[in-house]
Structures are given as C-alpha cells and as structure tokens.
Write a protein that holds these residues in place. Structure first.
Motif, mmCIF file in Angstrom:
data_model
loop_
_atom_site.group_PDB
_atom_site.id
_atom_site.type_symbol
_atom_site.label_atom_id
_atom_site.label_comp_id
_atom_site.label_asym_id
_atom_site.label_seq_id
_atom_site.Cartn_x
_atom_site.Cartn_y
_atom_site.Cartn_z
ATOM 1 N N ALA A 1 0.830 -1.206 0.000
ATOM 2 C CA ALA A 1 0.000 0.000 0.000
ATOM 3 C C ALA A 1 0.865 1.256 0.000
ATOM 4 C CB ALA A 1 -0.932 -0.007 1.206
ATOM 5 N N HIS A 2 1.955 1.245 0.766
ATOM 6 C CA HIS A 2 2.881 2.391 0.759
ATOM 7 C C HIS A 2 3.483 2.584 -0.638
ATOM 8 C CE1 HIS A 2 3.114 3.779 4.913
ATOM 9 N NE2 HIS A 2 3.076 2.523 5.320
ATOM 10 N N ALA A 3 3.890 1.478 -1.256
ATOM 11 C CA ALA A 3 4.460 1.561 -2.602
ATOM 12 C C ALA A 3 3.423 2.064 -3.600
ATOM 13 C CB ALA A 3 4.983 0.191 -3.033
ATOM 14 N N ALA A 4 2.168 1.621 -3.453
ATOM 15 C CA ALA A 4 1.097 2.072 -4.352
ATOM 16 C C ALA A 4 0.843 3.564 -4.189
ATOM 17 C CB ALA A 4 -0.182 1.288 -4.079
ATOM 18 N N ALA A 5 0.843 4.036 -2.943
ATOM 19 C CA ALA A 5 0.624 5.470 -2.691
ATOM 20 C C ALA A 5 1.728 6.308 -3.315
ATOM 21 C CB ALA A 5 0.542 5.727 -1.188
ATOM 22 N N ALA A 6 2.970 5.855 -3.176
ATOM 23 C CA ALA A 6 4.093 6.581 -3.775
ATOM 24 C C ALA A 6 4.011 6.554 -5.296
ATOM 25 C CB ALA A 6 5.416 5.977 -3.300
ATOM 26 N N GLY A 7 3.667 5.389 -5.859
ATOM 27 C CA GLY A 7 3.544 5.276 -7.310
ATOM 28 C C GLY A 7 2.446 6.166 -7.864
#
Length: 304
Positions: free
Chosen positions: A8-14
């Motif tokens: 989820a953190h990676a998705a938010a950054a992406g």
C-alpha cells in the motif's frame, strides 16, 4: 498483513509520482479545451480501459441501491469536482502556484478526519503533514508568489475547493473500498462521473461531441486517461484501502516535486537549492507522518 501494508505504501508513492506527470500533461492540453470537457474525455478513456475487466470486478454479493448511490456520490466528488477544480485552477494560475494549493490535501484531509472523528490524530501525523507542506512551500514559494495577479486568487479558491472534495473522498470512501474492492469502486465511480458529465459537455458542444484536439493534445488526453487515470487512481484506491486516509494523501506531496523533476529532465529546467531542500523536507514529512520507521501497528477503523 505487513506485506499488504508495504504494498500500500508503494502504491501510494507510485500514484503520487504518476500524478506529477498529470500536471505537465494537463498544462499542455488545457489550452485546447475547457476544464470540464477535459475531465470528461480523460475519464472516458479510463472507463474504456476498465470496461473489459468490469464483469470480473463486479462483487459476487451484488450491490444495493444505497451502495450504488454512495459510489456515485464518491465518483462525482473525486472524478468530477476535484479534477474540475484542478484543471480550472491551472487554467488561471502557473503550475508552481497550483502545486502549493494541491499540497494542502494532507492538511485538509487531517482537518476533515479530525472533525468527523474518523482518525485519531497524533503528533507524528501533524508533524509529518507540516514538514511535507513546508517542503512544498520552500520548493515552489518563490515561483508561485513572485508575480501577483488578480486572477490568481480565483485560481487558488478553485484549487482549494477541489482539494477539499478529494479530502472528503479520502476520509469517507475507505469502508466502501474495503467492501467492494478498490478497482471496482474506481471503475464504477468513473462511470458515474462520465455519465453525469456527458449531457453537460454535449450541451456545451451544441449537441455533437466533436473534440478538436491536435495530435499532441490527443496524446496528452490518452496519457491522462491511461497512465495518469486508470493506473494512477487504481494505485491510489489500493493504498487507501489498507492505509489511513491521512497517511495515503501524505504521499501526494510527492506530486508537485515529481512534476518539477520532470521539468528538469524533459524541459532542461535548472535544479535549485530550494528544490533540493523542499524534497528533503517532503521525504522527511512522509517518513514521520506515515509511520514508516515505526511500522503500522494499528490501522484506521473501517467506519461504515
């Protein structure tokens, strides 16, 4: 659970980095159309991308009329009012000034979440939001406010109202995303948005939809509808499903930073001390406010 949180953190950054490119694409094509029509054509492309997958995404338990109405309301907030305010602001204001207004989304989300008791606010969250916003002001402040104009205040109001719609969506949509899945809610919300906009845009066009984009304009619209539409908002909804709203939107402070870096790489703009200092503060704010160092020991409640 921890793998989902990290994803989820990676998705938010992406999503935030993808959104940075949308600023450049919007500024490129906004001169060929009006803000509302651009919203319509952008999400029409997104709906066409989602269409082949919609039957598979449809919830097995079905949808009640109340749930459909809720998703429709969310779609209008996030896929009509928010992008319209964003586009209309960039039509009046320079991108740097718009970036500062857009960066208030974590602050507004924090205030909405606190006002309705949707999240327990902590010193870390408040400090992270302030650090990230301070970084945006340092990076863009000179460019944003060097030249004043009477139209700028109008543009600021439009951006802030659009961001408020996004903040309300971020706070209240999480339970619906949990129940029906982020991709389905995103796709159906976009369909409702396009359906609402269709008669408005058709009326503005005299009853016949004949967009007169240039070849480059169409490329920008297609990019906005695919990479900066279907992909970007799917990543954002995925993050919002597993992270508290104030954590998810904190990553959006990467949006204007990404836009400025893109300007350096593609347009030959110069790297400034202000940009570097701003980037450091934004990253520090995300680290502090999102709890990356401490980990997510407790997720926000999935309020109904």
């Amino acid at each position: 659970m921890m793998n989902r949180i990290l994803l989820a953190h990676a998705a938010a950054a992406g999503a935030a980095l993808s959104a940075g490119t949308a600023v450049v694409a919007t500024r490129f094509v906004i001169g060929e159309t009006d803000p509302l029509s651009l919203v319509f054509y952008r999400y029409l492309v997104s709906v066409l991308c989602f269409a082949p997958f919609l039957p598979r995404l449809w919830p097995r338990t079905g949808l009640t009329a109340g749930e459909c109405a809720k998703i429709a309301m969310f779609g209008i907030l996030f896929f009509v009012l928010f992008p319209w305010g964003f586009n209309a602001s960039l039509e009046l204001n320079p991108a740097a000034r718009g970036a500062v207004g857009l960066a208030t989304i974590p602050i507004q989300t924090l205030l909405v979440a606190a006002a309705f008791g949707r999240e327990q606010l902590s010193k870390a969250k408040i400090s992270g939001v302030m650090l990230a916003f301070g970084g945006i002001v340092i990076a863009f402040g000179t460019a944003a406010f060097a030249d004043g104009s009477s139209s700028y205040l109008h543009g600021d109001v439009l951006m802030l109202l659009g961001v408020l719609c996004a903040a309300v969506y971020s706070v209240f949509s999480r339970p619906t995303l949990m129940r029906h899945g982020p991709l389905f809610v995103t796709a159906l919300g976009m369909i409702f948005a396009v359906a609402v906009l269709f008669p408005v845009v058709a009326f503005k066009a005299g009853g016949v939809l004949q967009p007169s984009f240039s070849a480059r304009g169409w490329m920008a619209v297609l990019f906005l509808g695919t990479v900066a539409g279907t992909l970007q908002f799917s990543l954002f909804m995925l993050a919002l499903r597993w992270l508290p709203p104030t954590t998810t939107v904190l990553y959006l402070t990467l949006n204007p930073i990404a836009a400025m870096i893109l300007g350096i790489v593609l347009l030959g703009e110069s790297l400034t001390v202000e940009l570097v200092a701003g980037m450091i503060l934004v990253l520090a704010g995300i680290m502090v406010g999102s709890g990356v160092r401490a980990g997510h020991r407790k997720a926000a409640p999935a309020d109904a």
